[in-house]
Design an enzyme around this catalytic site. Structure first.
Site, PDB file in Angstrom:
ATOM      1  N   TYR A   1      54.295  37.923  43.116  1.00  0.00           N
ATOM      2  CA  TYR A   1      54.171  39.258  42.514  1.00  0.00           C
ATOM      3  C   TYR A   1      53.467  40.206  43.494  1.00  0.00           C
ATOM      4  O   TYR A   1      53.993  41.272  43.814  1.00  0.00           O
ATOM      5  CB  TYR A   1      53.384  39.130  41.217  1.00  0.00           C
ATOM      6  CG  TYR A   1      53.259  40.407  40.413  1.00  0.00           C
ATOM      7  CD1 TYR A   1      54.344  40.920  39.705  1.00  0.00           C
ATOM      8  CD2 TYR A   1      52.046  41.090  40.343  1.00  0.00           C
ATOM      9  CE1 TYR A   1      54.227  42.086  38.953  1.00  0.00           C
ATOM     10  CE2 TYR A   1      51.915  42.249  39.587  1.00  0.00           C
ATOM     11  CZ  TYR A   1      53.003  42.750  38.894  1.00  0.00           C
ATOM     12  OH  TYR A   1      52.883  43.899  38.150  1.00  0.00           O
TER      13      TYR A   1
ATOM     14  N   GLY B   1      55.396  40.596  46.783  1.00  0.00           N
ATOM     15  CA  GLY B   1      56.670  41.257  46.470  1.00  0.00           C
ATOM     16  C   GLY B   1      56.447  42.754  46.294  1.00  0.00           C
ATOM     17  O   GLY B   1      57.176  43.585  46.843  1.00  0.00           O
TER      18      GLY B   1
ATOM     19  N   VAL C   1      45.367  41.344  26.579  1.00  0.00           N
ATOM     20  CA  VAL C   1      45.219  42.154  25.362  1.00  0.00           C
ATOM     21  C   VAL C   1      46.082  41.583  24.236  1.00  0.00           C
ATOM     22  O   VAL C   1      45.595  41.374  23.111  1.00  0.00           O
ATOM     23  CB  VAL C   1      45.562  43.643  25.636  1.00  0.00           C
ATOM     24  CG1 VAL C   1      45.599  44.425  24.333  1.00  0.00           C
ATOM     25  CG2 VAL C   1      44.548  44.252  26.598  1.00  0.00           C
TER      26      VAL C   1
ATOM     27  N   GLN D   1      34.681  38.290  34.474  1.00  0.00           N
ATOM     28  CA  GLN D   1      35.602  39.088  35.305  1.00  0.00           C
ATOM     29  C   GLN D   1      35.949  40.378  34.559  1.00  0.00           C
ATOM     30  O   GLN D   1      35.954  40.391  33.327  1.00  0.00           O
ATOM     31  CB  GLN D   1      36.861  38.283  35.675  1.00  0.00           C
ATOM     32  CG  GLN D   1      37.839  38.014  34.557  1.00  0.00           C
ATOM     33  CD  GLN D   1      37.538  36.754  33.765  1.00  0.00           C
ATOM     34  OE1 GLN D   1      36.396  36.381  33.586  1.00  0.00           O
ATOM     35  NE2 GLN D   1      38.579  36.095  33.272  1.00  0.00           N
TER      36      GLN D   1
HETATM   37  P1  NAD Z   1      57.669  43.950  31.151  1.00  0.00           P
HETATM   38  O1  NAD Z   1      57.771  42.535  31.584  1.00  0.00           O
HETATM   39  O2  NAD Z   1      57.524  44.259  29.711  1.00  0.00           O
HETATM   40  O3  NAD Z   1      58.907  44.797  31.686  1.00  0.00           O
HETATM   41  C1  NAD Z   1      59.641  44.482  32.833  1.00  0.00           C
HETATM   42  C2  NAD Z   1      61.115  44.704  32.518  1.00  0.00           C
HETATM   43  O4  NAD Z   1      61.891  44.430  33.699  1.00  0.00           O
HETATM   44  C3  NAD Z   1      61.637  43.770  31.433  1.00  0.00           C
HETATM   45  O5  NAD Z   1      62.391  44.507  30.505  1.00  0.00           O
HETATM   46  C4  NAD Z   1      62.499  42.768  32.204  1.00  0.00           C
HETATM   47  O6  NAD Z   1      63.517  42.205  31.412  1.00  0.00           O
HETATM   48  C5  NAD Z   1      63.010  43.632  33.330  1.00  0.00           C
HETATM   49  N1  NAD Z   1      63.426  42.885  34.528  1.00  0.00           N
HETATM   50  C6  NAD Z   1      62.754  41.901  35.164  1.00  0.00           C
HETATM   51  N2  NAD Z   1      63.449  41.494  36.233  1.00  0.00           N
HETATM   52  C7  NAD Z   1      64.581  42.251  36.295  1.00  0.00           C
HETATM   53  C8  NAD Z   1      65.682  42.298  37.166  1.00  0.00           C
HETATM   54  N3  NAD Z   1      65.783  41.480  38.216  1.00  0.00           N
HETATM   55  N4  NAD Z   1      66.682  43.188  36.907  1.00  0.00           N
HETATM   56  C9  NAD Z   1      66.606  44.014  35.829  1.00  0.00           C
HETATM   57  N5  NAD Z   1      65.573  44.007  34.969  1.00  0.00           N
HETATM   58  C10 NAD Z   1      64.578  43.130  35.195  1.00  0.00           C
HETATM   59  O7  NAD Z   1      56.443  44.574  31.992  1.00  0.00           O
HETATM   60  P2  NAD Z   1      55.775  46.021  31.933  1.00  0.00           P
HETATM   61  O8  NAD Z   1      54.357  45.840  31.607  1.00  0.00           O
HETATM   62  O9  NAD Z   1      56.600  46.943  31.136  1.00  0.00           O
HETATM   63  O10 NAD Z   1      55.854  46.427  33.471  1.00  0.00           O
HETATM   64  C11 NAD Z   1      56.814  47.341  33.969  1.00  0.00           C
HETATM   65  C12 NAD Z   1      56.563  47.573  35.453  1.00  0.00           C
HETATM   66  O11 NAD Z   1      55.263  48.119  35.649  1.00  0.00           O
HETATM   67  C13 NAD Z   1      56.651  46.316  36.297  1.00  0.00           C
HETATM   68  O12 NAD Z   1      57.285  46.621  37.521  1.00  0.00           O
HETATM   69  C14 NAD Z   1      55.199  45.956  36.532  1.00  0.00           C
HETATM   70  O13 NAD Z   1      55.031  45.258  37.748  1.00  0.00           O
HETATM   71  C15 NAD Z   1      54.551  47.328  36.578  1.00  0.00           C
HETATM   72  N6  NAD Z   1      53.127  47.245  36.214  1.00  0.00           N
HETATM   73  C16 NAD Z   1      52.753  47.059  34.895  1.00  0.00           C
HETATM   74  C17 NAD Z   1      51.405  46.940  34.592  1.00  0.00           C
HETATM   75  C18 NAD Z   1      50.919  46.757  33.167  1.00  0.00           C
HETATM   76  O14 NAD Z   1      49.724  46.543  32.977  1.00  0.00           O
HETATM   77  N7  NAD Z   1      51.734  46.848  32.150  1.00  0.00           N
HETATM   78  C19 NAD Z   1      50.441  46.986  35.612  1.00  0.00           C
HETATM   79  C20 NAD Z   1      50.880  47.141  36.918  1.00  0.00           C
HETATM   80  C21 NAD Z   1      52.215  47.292  37.207  1.00  0.00           C
HETATM   81  N1  UDP Z   2      42.671  36.270  30.476  1.00  0.00           N
HETATM   82  C1  UDP Z   2      41.888  35.609  29.560  1.00  0.00           C
HETATM   83  N2  UDP Z   2      42.505  35.047  28.478  1.00  0.00           N
HETATM   84  C2  UDP Z   2      43.828  35.140  28.244  1.00  0.00           C
HETATM   85  C3  UDP Z   2      44.633  35.849  29.184  1.00  0.00           C
HETATM   86  C4  UDP Z   2      44.017  36.392  30.294  1.00  0.00           C
HETATM   87  O1  UDP Z   2      40.656  35.507  29.711  1.00  0.00           O
HETATM   88  O2  UDP Z   2      44.302  34.617  27.225  1.00  0.00           O
HETATM   89  C5  UDP Z   2      42.011  36.907  31.637  1.00  0.00           C
HETATM   90  C6  UDP Z   2      42.655  36.609  32.988  1.00  0.00           C
HETATM   91  O3  UDP Z   2      42.136  35.413  33.527  1.00  0.00           O
HETATM   92  C7  UDP Z   2      42.268  37.837  33.783  1.00  0.00           C
HETATM   93  C8  UDP Z   2      42.225  38.955  32.744  1.00  0.00           C
HETATM   94  O4  UDP Z   2      42.120  38.310  31.472  1.00  0.00           O
HETATM   95  O5  UDP Z   2      40.983  37.677  34.328  1.00  0.00           O
HETATM   96  C9  UDP Z   2      43.468  39.840  32.746  1.00  0.00           C
HETATM   97  O6  UDP Z   2      44.592  39.001  32.679  1.00  0.00           O
HETATM   98  P1  UDP Z   2      46.078  39.544  32.527  1.00  0.00           P
HETATM   99  O7  UDP Z   2      46.982  38.362  32.632  1.00  0.00           O
HETATM  100  O8  UDP Z   2      46.185  40.393  31.320  1.00  0.00           O
HETATM  101  O9  UDP Z   2      46.282  40.533  33.765  1.00  0.00           O
HETATM  102  P2  UDP Z   2      45.926  40.458  35.333  1.00  0.00           P
HETATM  103  O10 UDP Z   2      45.228  39.178  35.649  1.00  0.00           O
HETATM  104  O11 UDP Z   2      47.252  40.561  35.998  1.00  0.00           O
HETATM  105  O12 UDP Z   2      45.050  41.626  35.536  1.00  0.00           O
END
Ligand code: NAD
Ligand code: UDP
Ligand code: UDP
Length: 324
Positions: free
Chosen positions: A147, A150, A190, A211
């Site tokens: 991730y 990428g 969450v 954390q």
């Molecule tokens: P999500 O998993 O709900 O949404 C991702 C969507 O992309 C899904 O609908 C999935 O089916 C689709 N998808 C995955 N691979 C695909 C592919 N190869 N081709 C077409 N569709 C594909 O996640 P989200 O929270 O809605 O995140 C959306 C974007 O925002 C992502 O790129 C994620 O990396 C970025 N982002 C989200 C957060 C967050 O906290 N929600 C934080 C940082 C970055």
């Molecule tokens: N986490 C946790 N319990 C859970 C899921 C996640 O304590 O059931 C912690 C996880 O180890 C991280 C933080 O919550 O420190 C945020 O995790 P999340 O997977 O939501 O996002 P990211 O690590 O990508 O910020």
């Protein structure tokens, strides 16, 4: 209001993507939602299907896509560690091949293109809060690397297409965002804590819970993405979008217990590998360039998210009773 455009949203059936499609339709744009439904669901956009300005295409962005659009929001990529580690090779392909295809598309049609990048590009940061100028501390070979690396490579591609082909790019570094329509089994903190609390099951805190993360409510985030897309061409980012108020996971667990009135107790589980110790955005640039600041406090956003999961879980319960 901006002029009506035809806009492609990849990952449009996911959590953030579905809110973005909704917002763009409200602004009277035409929206093409592309999704392979890996983590997204048709149900997230079911309420948009009757809108004649909305179209949905099942497609994996690691394969070329030929559509005619004015703007592209590239959100496709699983965002929860549980899901992006399920098929890590596909995760990297989605970020890298997917970015190449979407940039190639933007180049052919002359579209503006926005990348949903992430705070994960900072890895386990040594600088706090994180400004955009910080290059990060990322493990290139760990379980989160598919991730993190990428998304880092996608940023490189965006900036190379900008330098080499003068593409109009926007890169948003999104910090932890939450809200309704997260999946109950999404695996992010969450949704996990809320579902566990509503079911009076143990709240699974990983590590000692000290954390930190900074949680942004989805409506605020969507405003930031749309605002960034609307900036003049010179504004490329990367630009942090997130809520700068920081919480420990223990604080989050206790707040969720309080808001749900749950009988759940906290259960400590091992900390996953390479889990960042702290994370908080410096949003000075977003404030200056976009006039953007999150408005929704965690307590308020969590209450709205709890209400969503209450509905969802009671619906599931009534459906399983009906099926018996
Ligand atoms: P999500 O998993 O709900 O949404 C991702 C969507 O992309 C899904 O609908 C999935 O089916 C689709 N998808 C995955 N691979 C695909 C592919 N190869 N081709 C077409 N569709 C594909 O996640 P989200 O929270 O809605 O995140 C959306 C974007 O925002 C992502 O790129 C994620 O990396 C970025 N982002 C989200 C957060 C967050 O906290 N929600 C934080 C940082 C970055
Ligand atoms: N986490 C946790 N319990 C859970 C899921 C996640 O304590 O059931 C912690 C996880 O180890 C991280 C933080 O919550 O420190 C945020 O995790 P999340 O997977 O939501 O996002 P990211 O690590 O990508 O910020
Ligand atoms: N591409 C696409 N849709 C388009 C144009 C291009 O999916 O409308 C993909 C195509 O697979 C191509 C990639 O984008 O390989 C990169 O395009 P670019 O023009 O940058 O390079 P090419 O590989 O065509 O030389």
């Amino acid at each position: 209001m901006r002029q009506a455009k035809r806009i492609l949203v990849t990952g449009g059936a996911g959590f953030l993507g579905s809110f973005l499609c909704e917002r763009l339709l409200q602004e009277k744009h035409e929206v093409i939602c592309v999704d392979n439904f890996f983590t997204g669901r048709r149900g997230n956009v079911a309420h948009l299907l009757d809108d004649k300005s909305f179209e949905i295409i099942r497609h994996d962005i690691t394969f070329p896509l030929y559509v005619e659009v004015d703007e592209i929001y590239n959100l496709a990529c699983p965002a929860s560690p549980v899901h992006y580690q399920f098929d890590p090779v596909q995760t990297t392909k989605t970020s890298v091949h997917g970015a190449i295809n979407m940039l190639g598309l933007a180049k052919r049609v002359g579209a503006r293109i926005l990348q949903a990048s992430t705070s994960e590009v900072y890895g386990d940061p040594e600088i706090h809060p994180q400004p955009e100028g910080y290059w990060g501390k990322v493990n290139p070979i760990g379980p989160r690397s598919c991730y993190d690396e990428g998304k880092r490579c996608a940023e490189t591609l965006f900036f190379d297409y900008w330098r080499q082909h003068s593409l109009r790019i926007k890169v948003a570094r999104i910090f932890n965002t939450y809200g309704p329509r997260m999946q109950a089994d999404d695996g992010r903190v969450v949704s996990n804590f809320i579902v566990q609390a509503l079911q009076n099951k143990p709240i699974t805190v990983y590590g000692n819970g000290e954390q930190t993360r900074s949680f942004c409510y989805v409506d605020d985030l969507i405003g930031g993405l749309v605002g960034l897309m609307g900036t003049k061409d010179e504004v490329t980012g990367p630009i942090n979008l997130g809520n700068p108020v920081e919480f420990t996971m223990l604080e989050l667990a206790n707040l969720v217990i309080e808001l749900t009135g749950s009988r759940s107790k906290i259960k400590f589980l091992p900390l996953p590998a390479d889990d960042p110790r702290q994370r908080r955005p410096d949003i000075g640039l977003a404030t200056r360039e976009l006039g953007w600041k999150p408005k929704v406090q965690l307590r308020e956003g969590l209450a709205r998210t709890v209400a969503h999961f209450e509905d969802r879980l009671s619906l599931c319960a009534s459906q399983s009773v009906a099926a018996e």
